[in-house]
Design an enzyme around this catalytic site. Structure first.
Site, PDB file in Angstrom:
ATOM      1  N   GLU A   1      39.462 109.782  50.858  1.00  0.00           N
ATOM      2  CA  GLU A   1      37.871 110.691  50.121  1.00  0.00           C
ATOM      3  C   GLU A   1      38.744 111.494  48.949  1.00  0.00           C
ATOM      4  O   GLU A   1      37.705 110.621  47.822  1.00  0.00           O
ATOM      5  CB  GLU A   1      37.450 111.556  51.185  1.00  0.00           C
ATOM      6  CG  GLU A   1      35.843 111.807  50.677  1.00  0.00           C
ATOM      7  CD  GLU A   1      35.331 112.860  50.746  1.00  0.00           C
ATOM      8  OE1 GLU A   1      35.396 113.327  52.477  1.00  0.00           O
ATOM      9  OE2 GLU A   1      34.178 113.300  50.520  1.00  0.00           O
TER      10      GLU A   1
ATOM     11  N   ARG B   1      47.415 112.919  67.263  1.00  0.00           N
ATOM     12  CA  ARG B   1      47.085 113.639  68.461  1.00  0.00           C
ATOM     13  C   ARG B   1      46.626 111.821  68.932  1.00  0.00           C
ATOM     14  O   ARG B   1      46.666 112.016  70.491  1.00  0.00           O
ATOM     15  CB  ARG B   1      45.486 113.294  68.556  1.00  0.00           C
ATOM     16  CG  ARG B   1      45.209 114.993  68.059  1.00  0.00           C
ATOM     17  CD  ARG B   1      43.889 115.165  67.438  1.00  0.00           C
ATOM     18  NE  ARG B   1      44.314 115.182  66.206  1.00  0.00           N
ATOM     19  CZ  ARG B   1      43.073 115.628  65.173  1.00  0.00           C
ATOM     20  NH1 ARG B   1      42.255 115.197  65.363  1.00  0.00           N
ATOM     21  NH2 ARG B   1      43.423 115.425  63.939  1.00  0.00           N
TER      22      ARG B   1
HETATM   23  P1  AMP Z   1      39.856 107.868  59.712  1.00  0.00           P
HETATM   24  O1  AMP Z   1      40.482 107.400  58.936  1.00  0.00           O
HETATM   25  O2  AMP Z   1      38.486 108.106  58.521  1.00  0.00           O
HETATM   26  O3  AMP Z   1      38.596 106.762  60.983  1.00  0.00           O
HETATM   27  O4  AMP Z   1      39.612 108.947  59.946  1.00  0.00           O
HETATM   28  C1  AMP Z   1      40.597 109.197  61.244  1.00  0.00           C
HETATM   29  C2  AMP Z   1      41.583 110.177  61.250  1.00  0.00           C
HETATM   30  O5  AMP Z   1      41.473 111.267  60.598  1.00  0.00           O
HETATM   31  C3  AMP Z   1      41.784 110.286  62.690  1.00  0.00           C
HETATM   32  O6  AMP Z   1      43.009 110.126  63.220  1.00  0.00           O
HETATM   33  C4  AMP Z   1      41.449 111.591  63.382  1.00  0.00           C
HETATM   34  O7  AMP Z   1      42.198 112.400  64.219  1.00  0.00           O
HETATM   35  C5  AMP Z   1      40.506 112.276  62.146  1.00  0.00           C
HETATM   36  N1  AMP Z   1      39.273 112.344  62.434  1.00  0.00           N
HETATM   37  C6  AMP Z   1      38.514 112.161  61.146  1.00  0.00           C
HETATM   38  N2  AMP Z   1      37.061 112.689  61.122  1.00  0.00           N
HETATM   39  C7  AMP Z   1      37.387 113.940  62.503  1.00  0.00           C
HETATM   40  C8  AMP Z   1      36.936 114.417  62.655  1.00  0.00           C
HETATM   41  N3  AMP Z   1      35.006 114.896  62.001  1.00  0.00           N
HETATM   42  N4  AMP Z   1      36.905 115.630  63.639  1.00  0.00           N
HETATM   43  C9  AMP Z   1      38.245 115.021  64.424  1.00  0.00           C
HETATM   44  N5  AMP Z   1      39.197 114.426  64.066  1.00  0.00           N
HETATM   45  C10 AMP Z   1      39.143 113.599  63.133  1.00  0.00           C
END
Ligand code: AMP
Length: 171
Positions: A96, A59
């Site tokens: 996770e 995205r």
């Molecule tokens: P993180 O590495 O935990 O910061 O996760 C970020 C990535 O996971 C991004 O590329 C987001 O598109 C996706 N992502 C994580 N949590 C969500 C959420 N609640 N809604 C949409 N996309 C998420």
């Protein structure tokens, strides 16, 4: 950004139980909202002499592509492992459950180039921390890291504290 915020759709329990997924397709699909997002980012970065806008699979590509065009910068993808055809630099990071690997073409950024990295959403920050490390390994100068959405309660910014971080919308 209030109008854009209202266009973001919450999908409970996707992709798994307990996660509230922020569905941005509803905002991107609305012509005025998509324009507002790209206009706001363009305004912020117009005078920052950005050479490359790096987008994170998948995205992040939507925002990075449009923004690279308005800034007159190049677009560079960071992709999930196995999708880029040329020689890459890879990095793995913990999720996770399990781990993930992302990569960048090793010649996509020249040392000293001014780079903006963008993704749709900041959650724990693990993905962007890994992405920023790839850009740094290639010698890119990270001017800023931008997100459309910051889920502030997850405190992902803490993982990115060496960098300047900007987000359009906080939840
Ligand atoms: P993180 O590495 O935990 O910061 O996760 C970020 C990535 O996971 C991004 O590329 C987001 O598109 C996706 N992502 C994580 N949590 C969500 C959420 N609640 N809604 C949409 N996309 C998420």
């Amino acid at each position: 950004m209030e109008e854009v915020r209202k266009k973001i759709r919450d999908i409970p329990n996707f992709p798994k139980e307990g996660i509230i997924f922020k569905d941005i397709t509803t905002a991107l699909g609305d012509p005025q909202s998509f324009k507002r997002i790209i206009d706001k980012l363009t305004e912020r970065y117009r005078d920052m002499k950005i050479d490359k806008v790096v987008g994170i699979d998948a995205r992040g590509f939507i925002l990075a592509g449009a923004l690279a065009y308005t800034l007159g910068a190049g677009f560079v993808p960071i992709r999930k492992s196995g999708k880029l055809p040329h020689t890459t630099k890879k990095i793995s990071y913990d999720l996770e459950y399990g781990s993930n690997t992302i990569e960048i073409h090793e010649d996509a950024i020249a040392p000293g180039e001014r780079v903006l990295i963008i993704d749709d959403l900041l959650a724990t920050g693990g993905t962007m921390e890994a992405g920023a490390s790839l850009v740094t390994q290639l010698g890119g100068e990270i001017v800023e890291i931008a997100f459309m959405i910051d889920l502030t309660f997850l405190e992902g910014k803490k993982k990115l504290k060496e960098h300047s971080v900007f987000s359009l919308i906080e939840f």
